[in-house]
Write an enzyme that holds these catalytic residues in place. Structure first.
Site, PDB file in Angstrom:
ATOM      1  N   GLU A   1       0.827  -1.210   0.000  1.00  0.00           N
ATOM      2  CA  GLU A   1       0.000   0.000   0.000  1.00  0.00           C
ATOM      3  C   GLU A   1       0.865   1.266   0.000  1.00  0.00           C
ATOM      4  O   GLU A   1       0.367   2.370   0.149  1.00  0.00           O
ATOM      5  CB  GLU A   1      -0.917  -0.013   1.218  1.00  0.00           C
ATOM      6  CG  GLU A   1      -2.199  -0.816   1.000  1.00  0.00           C
ATOM      7  CD  GLU A   1      -2.024  -2.221   0.481  1.00  0.00           C
ATOM      8  OE1 GLU A   1      -1.419  -3.048   1.187  1.00  0.00           O
ATOM      9  OE2 GLU A   1      -2.460  -2.522  -0.647  1.00  0.00           O
TER      10      GLU A   1
ATOM     11  N   ASN B   1      -0.993  -6.447  -5.072  1.00  0.00           N
ATOM     12  CA  ASN B   1      -1.611  -5.494  -6.005  1.00  0.00           C
ATOM     13  C   ASN B   1      -0.576  -4.615  -6.701  1.00  0.00           C
ATOM     14  O   ASN B   1       0.462  -4.296  -6.139  1.00  0.00           O
ATOM     15  CB  ASN B   1      -2.585  -4.590  -5.252  1.00  0.00           C
ATOM     16  CG  ASN B   1      -1.886  -3.771  -4.170  1.00  0.00           C
ATOM     17  OD1 ASN B   1      -1.562  -4.305  -3.110  1.00  0.00           O
ATOM     18  ND2 ASN B   1      -1.643  -2.495  -4.436  1.00  0.00           N
TER      19      ASN B   1
ATOM     20  N   ASP C   1      -7.558  -4.218  -5.526  1.00  0.00           N
ATOM     21  CA  ASP C   1      -6.622  -4.710  -4.498  1.00  0.00           C
ATOM     22  C   ASP C   1      -6.775  -6.211  -4.288  1.00  0.00           C
ATOM     23  O   ASP C   1      -6.749  -6.696  -3.163  1.00  0.00           O
ATOM     24  CB  ASP C   1      -6.789  -3.959  -3.169  1.00  0.00           C
ATOM     25  CG  ASP C   1      -5.698  -4.336  -2.164  1.00  0.00           C
ATOM     26  OD1 ASP C   1      -4.558  -4.574  -2.602  1.00  0.00           O
ATOM     27  OD2 ASP C   1      -5.993  -4.401  -0.957  1.00  0.00           O
TER      28      ASP C   1
END
Ligand code: CA
Ligand code: CA
Length: 594
Positions: free
Chosen positions: A208, A286, A328
Site C-alpha cells: 500500500e 496489487n 486490491d
C-alpha cells in the site's frame, strides 16, 4: 534488543527438567534436554516426521497435513487443554502465528515482533526475544507476525521494520541480523521465512506504499545474500555477488511511463517450494496505486503467482490471476503443490484460492491453467474465466476514473464482490491426500470502492482509492469450504458469523482443525464438515493450528489473539465484530491418559 531470561541459563533448565523427570512430578518431554541441528532433509521430510514441526505449513509444499491418527473422529471430542501460555504485556494485538516444535521446545512469534521459546510439554517459557522497533514503522494490517523458520541451531524470523533476525535456539541470543528493506519507504515483514537448500527465503510487505515486491535468498547460517529477485518487470536483481546479476525484463512493457518504478507487487505472504521442479512458488500483491486508470496494461508481475528457480532466482513462469487489478486483489495466496491421477496419468498440479474469489488448479511445472472455479458467491468483477484462466471482465464493476468525474476528484463508486480483503486472504488452506480435498477458509463479503487522484510520495500510502467493506449475507461472512480440485465441486461448507482469519490443518485421523474470531478451535469431520469438537480459547483465533507427537501422545496447538486486518480495514464488517475481545495465548491440547 531486549532479552528476558526468566531462567538463569538453559543449562539449568536442562538440569531442572532432568530432576523433574526423575521425580516424575511433571510429565517433561524426554527430548527437551537435547538439541539436534535442523537440516535440509528435516525440512523436506517435515510432513512425514510426526515428532516435530520444523517449517511453516508442515513441509515445503505447505499442505498442512499430518499423518498422525491417534486423534480421530471417534475420540476428538475428548481433547483437553494440556497447557496454556500467555504472551503477556499490554500489546494484545492480532496473533497470526503458526507454532514450530523441535526437541521438546515450541517456538512462537507474537505481535510487535516478539519470539518465545516454550517447553512444549509443560508450557513453561524458556526465553523471550523482543525486537526493538522504531516508532515510525508502517505495518498496513496490524502488528502481526506469521511464524519463524528453523535451521541448524537457529530460529529465524522477520520484524516489522523489515529486518531478519537469527537467534540461537537454546539461548535466544542474536547470531546474525540483516536488513531486508527500508522501513522508511513503507517496507515491513510479517510472513514466516522459508528454508530452501540451506537458504532462508523471504518476501516483503508494503503493497500500500508503492514499494517493489521481491524475493531474497540468504545463506541461512550467516545471513549473507545469495540472490534477490524483484517481481516488477524492469527491476534488476542480485546474483552471485553482482548487483545486476538477474535481468528484470523490459522496463515498462506492461506499464505506462515510469509507473513500474513504484509498481507494488508485494510478496508479503511467503511461498511454497517443490523439490521435484526446484521451483519456489510466490504470490505477488496489487499493482500500485490501487487506482487502475493511472496504469493501463497488465502490470506484470503483480497479482500473480511466479515460479522462481531456487538456484538462480530466475522466473520460470508466471500466472496472473488478476491482470490490471483495480480492486486490491493481491495474488499472494499460497500455491500448494499436489499430485492427482487423471486417467491413470499423474498430474503435477498446484492449487491456490485467490483474493479475487476464484480457486485455480495449475500445472506446477509450467504454469498452464488446468481449471478454475468461483469459491465464493456473487462474484461480480468478472463473470468467469476463459480457457486460459483469464478473467472475463464485467467493466461496469471496475471503480470509475476520477478524471471522468465532474470535479475530477472522485470516480464512480461500484459495489464489488469479493471485498478487497478477499474471497480468501492470507490464512492458509490445507490439503488432505486421504480425501483429495482442499479445505479453504473463505469469506463472503463485498465493498463500495471508488478511485481518487494520487501521486507517489516515499513512505506515504499510495492507493488513490476509498472503500467500505460490507457483509452480503445476514447469517455469515466466514465459510470454510471443502473443494475437490479434480472437479471444482464444493463438497461441504461450514459457515461462521465473523470472517474467518485463521489457518487450517488436516490429519490422517480424518479431521480438519481451524479457529474462529469468536474464539473457538473447531475439529471437523474431513469428509462431511460436521462439528466434532469445539473449545473456547478466550479470544479470537487468527493463527494456524499444528499437531505433533511427543512421548507417545498426539498434541494440537493453536495461538489465540484477535486482530489482523479486519478490525482495521473492515468498514461495516469491523463494526459487526467490534465486540470481540483481544488476547494472546497459546493453547496446547491432547487426549487424557486413559
Ligand atoms: Ca515433522
Ligand atoms: Ca494490497
Amino acid at each position: 534488543m531486549k532479552l528476558r531470561n526468566h531462567r538463569p541459563n538453559y543449562k539449568q533448565f536442562a538440569y531442572s527438567t532432568l530432576a523433574a523427570a526423575l521425580f516424575s512430578a511433571v510429565a517433561v518431554g524426554a527430548q527437551a534436554a537435547s538439541f539436534s541441528p535442523v537440516t535440509d532433509a528435516d525440512i523436506l521430510n517435515d510432513q512425514a516426521t510426526t515428532n516435530d514441526v520444523v517449517s511453516y505449513g508442515l513441509g515445503p509444499k505447505a499442505q498442512r497435513y499430518s499423518p498422525l491418527k491417534k486423534l480421530d473422529k471417534t475420540n476428538v471430542k475428548e481433547l483437553r487443554p494440556a497447557w496454556a501460555f500467555s504472551l503477556g504485556g499490554e500489546k494484545q494485538r492480532g496473533q497470526e502465528s503458526q507454532p514450530l516444535v523441535k526437541d521438546g521446545v515450541m517456538y512462537i512469534t507474537g505481535s510487535y515482533s516478539r519470539l518465545f521459546a516454550i517447553d512444549s510439554v509443560t508450557g513453561e517459557e524458556l526465553w523471550q526475544y523482543d525486537a526493538r522497533l522504531p516508532d515510525n514503522i508502517m505495518p498496513c494490517c496490524d502488528v502481526i507476525n506469521r511464524g519463524a523458520a528453523l535451521y541448524d541451531n537457529l530460529v529465524i524470523f522477520g520484524t516489522l521494520d523489515a529486518k531478519l533476525v537469527a537467534l540461537d535456539r537454546k539461548t535466544g541470543k542474536v547470531v546474525w541480523k540483516e536488513k531486508i528493506a527500508d522501513y522508511k519507504a513503507g517496507y515491513s515483514f510479517t510472513s514466516a521465512p522459508q528454508i530452501i537448500k540451506g537458504m532462508v527465503v523471504t518476501g516483503v510487505s508494503g503493497g500500500e506504499f508503492g514499494i517493489i515486491g521481491k524475493v531474497d535468498a540468504r545463506n541461512a547460517k550467516t545471513g549473507e545474500l545469495v540472490w534477490t529477485r524483484p517481481v516488477i518487470e524492469g527491476h534488476m536483481g542480485y546474483l552471485n555477488g553482482k548487483e545486476n546479476g538477474i535481468t528484470g525484463g523490459e522496463a515498462g512493457k506492461t506499464w505506462p511511463g515510469d509507473l513500474w518504478k513504484q509498481g507494488g507487487g508485494a510478496t508479503w505472504n511467503g511461498g511454497t517450494y517443490d523439490p521435484e521442479t526446484n521451483l519456489i512458488y510466490v504470490g505477488t500483491g496489487n499493482p500500485a496505486p490501487w487506482n487502475s486508470h493511472t496504469r493501463p496494461g497488465n502490470n506484470l508481475y503483480t497479482s500473480s503467482r511466479v515460479a522462481i528457480d531456487a538456484d538462480t532466482g530466475k522466473i520460470a513462469w508466471h500466472f496472473q490471476t488478476t491482470p490490471h487489478d483495480g480492486w486490491d486483489y493481491d495474488g499472494v495466496n499460497e500455491l500448494i503443490p499436489f499430485d492427482y491421477k487423471d486417467g491413470g496419468k499423474t498430474v503435477k498440479a498446484a492449487a491456490t484460492a485467490d483474493r479475487n474469489g476464484y480457486f485455480y488448479v495449475l500445472n506446477r511445472t509450467n504454469g498452464d491453467f488446468i481449471r478454475g472455479i468461483p469459491f465464493v458467491k456473487n462474484i461480480n468483477w468478472a463473470s468467469g474465466l476463459d480457457d486460459k484462466g483469464a478473467p472475463i471482465w464485467m467493466p461496469e464493476n471496475r471503480p470509475g476514473n476520477p478524471a471522468e468525474s465532474e470535479d475530477g476528484k472522485k470516480g464512480k463508486s461500484v459495489f464489488a464482490i469479493p471485498s478487497f480483503l478477499g474471497g480468501k486472504n492470507w490464512m492458509p488452506m490445507a490439503f488432505s491426500k486421504d480425501t483429495g480435498l482442499f479445505y479453504v477458509p473463505s469469506n463472503e463479503w463485498g465493498m463500495d470502492i471508488w478511485n481518487e487522484p494520487i501521486s507517489y510520495k516515499k513512505g506515504a500510502a499510495y492507493l488513490g482509492a476509498g472503500f467500505t467493506i460490507k457483509p452480503i449475507f445476514e447469517d455469515h461472512i466466514g465459510s470454510l469450504k471443502a473443494i475437490d480440485p479434480k472437479t471444482g465441486e464444493i463438497k461441504w461448507e461450514f459457515k461462521n458469523n465473523a470472517p474467518l482469519w485463521g489457518g487450517v490443518l488436516t490429519t490422517a485421523g480424518g479431521l480438519v482443525f481451524t479457529g474462529t474470531p469468536e474464539g473457538y478451535l473447531y475439529g471437523l469431520d474431513a469428509n462431511s464438515g460436521k462439528v466434532l469438537y469445539k473449545f473456547q480459547t478466550g479470544s479470537g483465533i487468527v493463527g494456524s493450528p499444528i499437531t505433533w507427537e511427543q512421548d507417545g501422545e498426539q498434541y494440537v496447538a493453536v495461538i489465540s489473539g484477535w486482530g489482523g486486518a479486519v478490525p482495521l480495514w473492515g468498514g461495516d464488517v469491523a463494526k459487526r465484530v467490534n465486540y470481540l475481545n483481544q488476547g494472546g495465548t497459546v493453547w496446547a491440547f491432547k487426549l487424557p491418559k486413559s
